[in-house]
Write a protein that holds these residues in place. Structure first.
Motif, mmCIF file in Angstrom:
data_model
loop_
_atom_site.group_PDB
_atom_site.id
_atom_site.type_symbol
_atom_site.label_atom_id
_atom_site.label_comp_id
_atom_site.label_asym_id
_atom_site.label_seq_id
_atom_site.Cartn_x
_atom_site.Cartn_y
_atom_site.Cartn_z
ATOM 1 N N ASP A 1 5.714 -0.110 -5.999
ATOM 2 C CA ASP A 1 5.960 -1.513 -5.661
ATOM 3 C C ASP A 1 7.420 -1.738 -5.308
ATOM 4 O O ASP A 1 7.743 -2.499 -4.386
ATOM 5 C CB ASP A 1 5.565 -2.422 -6.823
ATOM 6 C CG ASP A 1 4.067 -2.451 -7.056
ATOM 7 O OD1 ASP A 1 3.311 -2.156 -6.105
ATOM 8 O OD2 ASP A 1 3.653 -2.760 -8.188
ATOM 9 N N LEU B 1 8.084 -0.490 -1.709
ATOM 10 C CA LEU B 1 7.515 -1.380 -0.701
ATOM 11 C C LEU B 1 8.262 -2.713 -0.632
ATOM 12 O O LEU B 1 8.361 -3.322 0.444
ATOM 13 C CB LEU B 1 6.037 -1.618 -0.984
ATOM 14 C CG LEU B 1 5.130 -0.383 -0.844
ATOM 15 C CD1 LEU B 1 3.725 -0.694 -1.334
ATOM 16 C CD2 LEU B 1 5.096 0.102 0.610
ATOM 17 N N ALA B 2 8.808 -3.153 -1.750
ATOM 18 C CA ALA B 2 9.501 -4.439 -1.774
ATOM 19 C C ALA B 2 10.941 -4.344 -1.288
ATOM 20 O O ALA B 2 11.483 -5.317 -0.751
ATOM 21 C CB ALA B 2 9.483 -5.004 -3.195
ATOM 22 N N ARG C 1 6.266 1.480 5.600
ATOM 23 C CA ARG C 1 4.940 0.988 5.976
ATOM 24 C C ARG C 1 3.866 1.626 5.109
ATOM 25 O O ARG C 1 2.743 1.132 5.035
ATOM 26 C CB ARG C 1 4.661 1.311 7.447
ATOM 27 C CG ARG C 1 5.497 0.510 8.427
ATOM 28 C CD ARG C 1 5.120 0.850 9.848
ATOM 29 N NE ARG C 1 5.814 2.035 10.322
ATOM 30 C CZ ARG C 1 5.504 2.686 11.429
ATOM 31 N NH1 ARG C 1 4.460 2.287 12.153
ATOM 32 N NH2 ARG C 1 6.195 3.735 11.818
ATOM 33 N N HIS D 1 -0.504 3.862 -0.379
ATOM 34 C CA HIS D 1 -0.103 2.526 -0.823
ATOM 35 C C HIS D 1 0.515 1.772 0.350
ATOM 36 O O HIS D 1 1.456 2.265 0.985
ATOM 37 C CB HIS D 1 0.911 2.629 -1.958
ATOM 38 C CG HIS D 1 0.362 3.233 -3.213
ATOM 39 N ND1 HIS D 1 -0.186 2.488 -4.227
ATOM 40 C CD2 HIS D 1 0.275 4.531 -3.603
ATOM 41 C CE1 HIS D 1 -0.581 3.287 -5.201
ATOM 42 N NE2 HIS D 1 -0.316 4.533 -4.856
ATOM 43 N N PHE D 2 0.011 0.587 0.609
ATOM 44 C CA PHE D 2 0.439 -0.237 1.738
ATOM 45 C C PHE D 2 1.091 -1.524 1.221
ATOM 46 O O PHE D 2 0.805 -1.971 0.105
ATOM 47 C CB PHE D 2 -0.754 -0.603 2.613
ATOM 48 C CG PHE D 2 -1.565 0.579 3.086
ATOM 49 C CD1 PHE D 2 -1.217 1.253 4.244
ATOM 50 C CD2 PHE D 2 -2.669 1.019 2.370
ATOM 51 C CE1 PHE D 2 -1.958 2.341 4.681
ATOM 52 C CE2 PHE D 2 -3.416 2.100 2.797
ATOM 53 C CZ PHE D 2 -3.061 2.765 3.952
ATOM 54 N N PRO D 3 1.914 -2.177 2.050
ATOM 55 C CA PRO D 3 2.523 -3.436 1.617
ATOM 56 C C PRO D 3 1.522 -4.583 1.523
ATOM 57 O O PRO D 3 1.745 -5.533 0.777
ATOM 58 C CB PRO D 3 3.572 -3.723 2.706
ATOM 59 C CG PRO D 3 3.735 -2.466 3.479
ATOM 60 C CD PRO D 3 2.437 -1.720 3.351
ATOM 61 N N ASP D 4 0.429 -4.510 2.284
ATOM 62 C CA ASP D 4 -0.401 -5.702 2.477
ATOM 63 C C ASP D 4 -1.881 -5.493 2.186
ATOM 64 O O ASP D 4 -2.713 -6.316 2.545
ATOM 65 C CB ASP D 4 -0.251 -6.190 3.921
ATOM 66 C CG ASP D 4 -0.553 -5.092 4.937
ATOM 67 O OD1 ASP D 4 -0.793 -3.934 4.523
ATOM 68 O OD2 ASP D 4 -0.543 -5.396 6.145
ATOM 69 N N ARG D 5 -2.246 -4.369 1.527
ATOM 70 C CA ARG D 5 -3.647 -4.140 1.194
ATOM 71 C C ARG D 5 -3.759 -3.184 0.016
ATOM 72 O O ARG D 5 -2.781 -2.527 -0.334
ATOM 73 C CB ARG D 5 -4.431 -3.624 2.392
ATOM 74 C CG ARG D 5 -3.843 -2.427 3.098
ATOM 75 C CD ARG D 5 -4.691 -2.047 4.300
ATOM 76 N NE ARG D 5 -3.931 -1.397 5.340
ATOM 77 C CZ ARG D 5 -4.331 -0.310 5.972
ATOM 78 N NH1 ARG D 5 -5.495 0.240 5.672
ATOM 79 N NH2 ARG D 5 -3.586 0.209 6.931
#
Length: 296
Positions: A193, A196-197, A202, A216-220
């Motif tokens: 996390d 990604l933050a 991507r 691991h994706f930022p939006d799913r």
């Protein structure tokens, strides 16, 4: 573009000692099989893996003007694989890897180079400008190349290896890359996390060995990729499996396939690498990867 993938940092010499088990018994002498050494380390594994998968690949690194450095340069000459080097008197990096009969390993890493080593940026700048993708190994000097790779607009990847999610050393690499590979062996629950933050990623690929890998994706939600077993290539040595995964992932992703399909290719290549002794002695080729992919 003259290069598909340009790797910065991470070539050295691996000495493989095959031991009966880990931890070692508290005795004075343990008899082992013949000790062998190989050109290895993480950047070399990615560069060689991409080369064997048909990508135009090059590598830049700091090595020693020593016997080990000569061995590296000769191999790259023999492979006709572009190699750009700067010499440092501390010598060429080395590692002694203890490997058990079931393929587990313990690496005793001798990084040698002093912290804060400054390198002439001409070592990588021309190739960065010519590359579609740059993979930056977590050598201390290589963090100096991150602004140049960003300035040229090429995509960037890195492998944080056994990062614990806390060590500040890794954070420059973690925040600069579009694709971040990392082992789950020491990873804290919030580390992905954080990447990604706070960075450009991507995708974070968490590699978990026999448990497969996780995208691991930022939006799913994250996506699990099961490990692949190759019955005709049982596990004998896990050295270089992660590098093989990274190389195949990048090769397929640069071909335009989905993240999922790239990860499956990485899983096949990692399993293939585990079926041979030594470091990067038998990485998968494009033809064999295609053949194995058709059987899934």
């Amino acid at each position: 573009m003259e290069l598909d993938v340009f790797v910065i940092g991470g070539v050295g010499i691996d000495t493989i000692v095959r031991v009966p088990g880990l931890p070692l018994d508290d005795v004075e002498t343990i008899h082992v099989e013949p000790v062998e050494s190989y050109v290895g380390h993480t950047g070399h594994g990615v560069a060689l893996g991409c080369h064997l998968l048909g990508l135009r690949t090059g590598l830049a690194d700091v090595i020693g003007d020593d016997e080990e450095g000569y061995r590296i340069r000769k191999l790259y000459d023999d492979l006709r694989l572009p190699l750009h080097v700067a010499f440092h008197p501390s010598g060429t990096r080395r590692s002694v890897n203890l490997v058990t009969p079931d393929g587990r390993r313990l690496a005793l890493y001798d990084g040698r180079h002093p912290a804060g080593l400054q390198v002439d940026p001409d070592l990588w700048r021309t190739s960065c400008a010519q590359a579609e993708h740059v993979h930056v190994s977590i050598m201390d000097f290589a963090r100096q190349a991150l602004p140049d790779a960003l300035a040229w607009g090429c995509s960037i990847s890195t492998d944080l290896h056994d990062w614990d999610g806390r060590n500040d050393y890794h954070k420059d690499f973690a925040t600069a890359a579009d694709i971040v590979f990392v082992s789950t062996s020491a990873l804290t629950l919030d580390a992905v996390d954080w990447i990604l933050a706070n960075g450009r990623a991507r995708l974070v690929v968490a590699m978990a060995g026999a448990d497969g890998s996780y995208l691991h994706f930022p939006d799913r939600p994250p996506q699990h990729i099961a490990a692949i077993e190759l019955p005709d290539r049982p596990v004998v040595d896990t050295n270089g499996a992660g590098d093989a995964y990274v190389a195949a992932f990048l090769a397929r992703w640069l071909d335009g396939v989905s993240w999922y399909d790239a990860a499956v290719a990485g899983s096949i290549a990692g399993a293939w690498a585990c079926g041979s002794r030594g470091t990067h002695t038998d990485l998968i080729t494009a033809e064999e990867l295609a053949a194995r992919s058709r059987t899934l």
